[in-house]
Write an enzyme that holds these catalytic residues in place. Structure first.
Site, PDB file in Angstrom:
ATOM      1  N   GLY A 110       0.817  -1.198   0.000  1.00 54.96           N
ATOM      2  CA  GLY A 110       0.000   0.000   0.000  1.00 54.96           C
ATOM      3  C   GLY A 110       0.857   1.256   0.000  1.00 54.96           C
ATOM      4  O   GLY A 110       2.053   1.219   0.322  1.00 54.96           O
ATOM      5  N   CYS A 111       0.241   2.375  -0.341  1.00 56.67           N
ATOM      6  CA  CYS A 111       1.002   3.623  -0.471  1.00 56.67           C
ATOM      7  C   CYS A 111       1.487   4.145   0.882  1.00 56.67           C
ATOM      8  O   CYS A 111       2.685   4.408   1.064  1.00 56.67           O
ATOM      9  CB  CYS A 111       0.175   4.672  -1.208  1.00 56.67           C
ATOM     10  SG  CYS A 111      -1.479   4.948  -0.525  1.00 56.67           S
ATOM     11  N   PHE A 112       0.586   4.275   1.860  1.00 58.21           N
ATOM     12  CA  PHE A 112       1.024   4.683   3.190  1.00 58.21           C
ATOM     13  C   PHE A 112       2.000   3.657   3.766  1.00 58.21           C
ATOM     14  O   PHE A 112       2.989   4.008   4.417  1.00 58.21           O
ATOM     15  CB  PHE A 112      -0.174   4.824   4.135  1.00 58.21           C
ATOM     16  CG  PHE A 112      -0.738   6.217   4.238  1.00 58.21           C
ATOM     17  CD1 PHE A 112       0.091   7.318   4.380  1.00 58.21           C
ATOM     18  CD2 PHE A 112      -2.106   6.429   4.213  1.00 58.21           C
ATOM     19  CE1 PHE A 112      -0.423   8.603   4.495  1.00 58.21           C
ATOM     20  CE2 PHE A 112      -2.643   7.706   4.325  1.00 58.21           C
ATOM     21  CZ  PHE A 112      -1.802   8.793   4.458  1.00 58.21           C
TER      22      PHE A 112
END
Length: 322
Positions: free
Chosen positions: A131-133
């Site tokens: 995921g990005c975070f």
């Protein structure tokens, strides 16, 4: 030159669009088709008009599995597993999933964070893109976790651009809500915490500290800025040296001794870190582009690794700078 026959499933969204933009210029990729149920039979340029003059492909709702050597899955979270159950690809097809569906260890997908799992990705056929975070936070803290520096609670805040919410309209992604505004969501409960803890336990099996993560919706379109800190008894010089050593062979993650800003990474596949000690705390800043290092760019980095290409292939991009 080796050419890989590649499919993109879910090509109409923000992440799918970034995959198209990158893969049409990748020297080792032949795009076999770009799948979209909502845009079937329409030109790709009708949804991604910036690609005018670069592709004449049409979206299709037909799924071809035979002869496909690699497939990128940019479907909404929760839809990938059922899609693969209905459309099985050959065992030797490289499958890279950008959803949350296969990121935990109950599945046979390799977790695709190259800075941590490079050797495993090199042998993988199924890769779960982080995921990005999760990418920004893990890269900010991985060296410290691996050294056992974190004994208790980690405080993390992160602000993301509106593209992180996806292309579907929602009250909190609407222009009139986002502009000149800031808000918190999923306080301490963000879904990416699960994969972050999983990685940290691999780096330090004794790790059991709390990760208190405050995610913010930003009033800009793309990018993620992470600030993480925890009590630290060592020196700033020791910390910087440790981080530089940890990432010395990383293709896209860099430790800056100068202050950093978000525009340094926008439109690139880089993660740039800055480490400093203040008030007995080690503070780490991490900056990535959520659509590139946080999604499509990292997926192509994983594609390159799995197929034995240079990690930078197709990802030699320039930042917006100003």
């Amino acid at each position: 030159m080796t050419t890989i026959k590649t499919a993109i499933i879910g090509g109409a969204g923000y992440t799918g669009g970034e995959l198209v933009r990158l893969l049409i210029h990748h020297p080792h990729v032949e795009i076999a088709y770009i799948h979209s149920n909502s845009q079937k039979n329409k030109p790709v340029t009708s949804t991604h008009p910036d690609l005018l003059g670069e592709t004449d492909l049409l979206f299709t709702d037909a799924v071809q599995t035979e002869g496909i050597q690699a497939v990128f899955l940019a479907l909404p979270h929760g839809e990938t597993k059922s899609f693969l159950d209905t459309h099985p690809f050959a065992e030797d097809t490289i499958i890279i999933d950008l959803s949350t569906d296969f990121r935990d260890e109950s599945h046979d997908f390799v977790y695709g964070l190259p800075e941590i799992n490079l050797t495993t990705i090199q042998q993988a056929k199924k890769i779960a893109n982080p995921g990005c975070f999760a990418t920004g936070i893990q890269l900010a803290l991985a060296p410290a976790i691996s050294k056992g520096w974190v004994k208790d609670t980690i405080h993390v805040s992160g602000i993301t651009g509106s593209t992180g919410a996806g292309k579907k309209l929602a009250d909190t992604s609407h222009f009139s809500y986002r502009t000149n505004n800031l808000s918190v969501y999923k306080l301490f409960t963000h879904q990416h915490l699960k994969e972050i803890r999983q990685t940290f336990k691999h780096l330090d099996p004794s790790f059991g500290g709390e990760i208190l993560f405050v995610p913010y919706r930003g009033n800009f379109t793309r990018g993620i800025w992470i600030t993480a800190y925890f009590p630290f008894e060592g020196s700033e010089e020791e910390a910087i040296q440790t981080y530089q050593e940890f990432y010395k062979d990383a293709a896209f993650t860099f430790v800056s001794v100068q202050d950093i800003d978000l525009k340094q990474v926008i439109n690139t596949n880089k993660c740039i870190l800055h480490v400093q000690k203040e008030g007995g705390m080690l503070v780490i800043y991490s900056a990535i582009d959520n659509l590139l290092k946080g999604a499509a760019g990292q997926a192509i980095q994983n594609f390159n690794i799995a197929l034995g290409f240079s990690q930078q292939t197709g990802l030699q991009l320039k930042s917006i700078a100003f």
